[in-house]
Design an enzyme around this catalytic site. Structure first.
Site, PDB file in Angstrom:
ATOM      1  CG  HIS A 218      13.221 -34.365   2.475  1.00 58.30           C
ATOM      2  ND1 HIS A 218      14.044 -33.633   1.643  1.00 58.30           N
ATOM      3  CD2 HIS A 218      13.221 -33.698   3.666  1.00 58.30           C
ATOM      4  CE1 HIS A 218      14.525 -32.589   2.303  1.00 58.30           C
ATOM      5  NE2 HIS A 218      14.031 -32.596   3.537  1.00 58.30           N
ATOM      6  CD  GLU A 219      10.662 -34.170   6.898  1.00 58.53           C
ATOM      7  OE1 GLU A 219      11.271 -34.339   7.966  1.00 58.53           O
ATOM      8  OE2 GLU A 219      10.640 -33.083   6.301  1.00 58.53           O
TER       9      GLU A 219
ATOM     10  CG  HIS B 266      15.937 -34.839   7.536  1.00 62.46           C
ATOM     11  ND1 HIS B 266      17.143 -34.334   7.084  1.00 62.46           N
ATOM     12  CD2 HIS B 266      14.971 -34.083   6.920  1.00 62.46           C
ATOM     13  CE1 HIS B 266      16.923 -33.337   6.235  1.00 62.46           C
ATOM     14  NE2 HIS B 266      15.611 -33.175   6.119  1.00 62.46           N
TER      15      HIS B 266
END
Length: 239
Positions: free
Chosen positions: A22-23, A26
């Site tokens: 998820h990170e 980004h």
């Protein structure tokens, strides 16, 4: 005790993978859209040690697992500088959406793998801890299939949780980018209160799990989406 150890051995890696991807999503999307901040700080890596937050990645989800609550957590946020994006407004929306989008993609992969790995007659069984496992027709626990089920569930929950339009979640950046410019200044004033609300949710989950705050708010859409993914798994398995 054996069930608790098994669930912990399944949940911790699944949660770490979901949060790290998820990170990193980004960071990579920000880089593609003009902001190299995450790259400059060495955060475009899948090495969990660069992203794990001891409280958000281990302590909170571990406690929630023990009390039978919904499993969620967080990692160290990947740095994104909106002003460095080629198009700050829409670029930030895309960067924010990349995290949950990656979780939903991982959930789809998990659903396909679940459908391929689950034997005919497999079903959910609830142990003494209240945590569910996937068992075969003979009643024996299937660790791989159970792991895929929890990986699917965790990714769906993290994806949906982060889409909440409450600062500082990803959903708040998407909403902010989509709203008329004259409203943004007022919306930004909610950011300090968003953090208070966030920690309030955590506190209620910890100290009053019987209220079912998360289960009654984000639970219904999570269950709906989870049902769609399990339908995909059924289609893959031919059930």
């Amino acid at each position: 005790m054996t069930d608790t150890i098994l669930i912990a051995a399944i949940l911790i890696p699944a949660l770490i993978i979901a949060i790290v991807f998820h990170e990193v999503a980004h960071g990579w999307s920000a880089l593609a859209l003009g902001d190299p901040t995450a790259k400059e700080q060495g955060r475009l890596t899948l090495n969990p040690l660069r992203h794990v937050d001891p409280v958000g990645t281990l302590l909170v989800p571990g406690f929630l697992a023990l009390v039978g609550g919904p499993i969620f957590g967080w990692a160290k946020p990947v740095p994104v500088m909106q002003r460095r994006l080629s198009n700050p407004r829409f670029g930030m929306m895309a960067v924010a959406a990349a995290g949950p989008g990656t979780n939903f993609a991982l959930a789809a992969i998990a659903a396909v793998a679940f459908g391929m790995a689950a034997p005919l007659g497999a079903q959910i069984s609830f142990g003494e801890t209240g945590m569910s496992t996937i068992v075969g027709p003979a009643g024996d626990v299937l660790p791989l299939v159970t792991g895929l089920f929890y990986f699917l569930l965790i990714n769906v929950f993290i994806g949906m949780f982060n889409l909440l339009p409450i600062p500082p979640f990803d959903g708040s950046h998407i909403v902010e980018g989509a709203m008329p410019r004259r409203w943004v200044h007022h919306y930004e004033k909610l950011r300090p209160f968003g953090m208070l609300l966030f920690f309030g949710l955590i506190a209620l989950t910890w100290f009053a799990p019987q209220l079912g705050v998360l289960e009654n708010t984000i639970g219904p859409p999570v269950n709906w989406i989870l049902g769609k993914y399990l339908g995909l798994a059924d289609a893959v398995s031919g059930a």
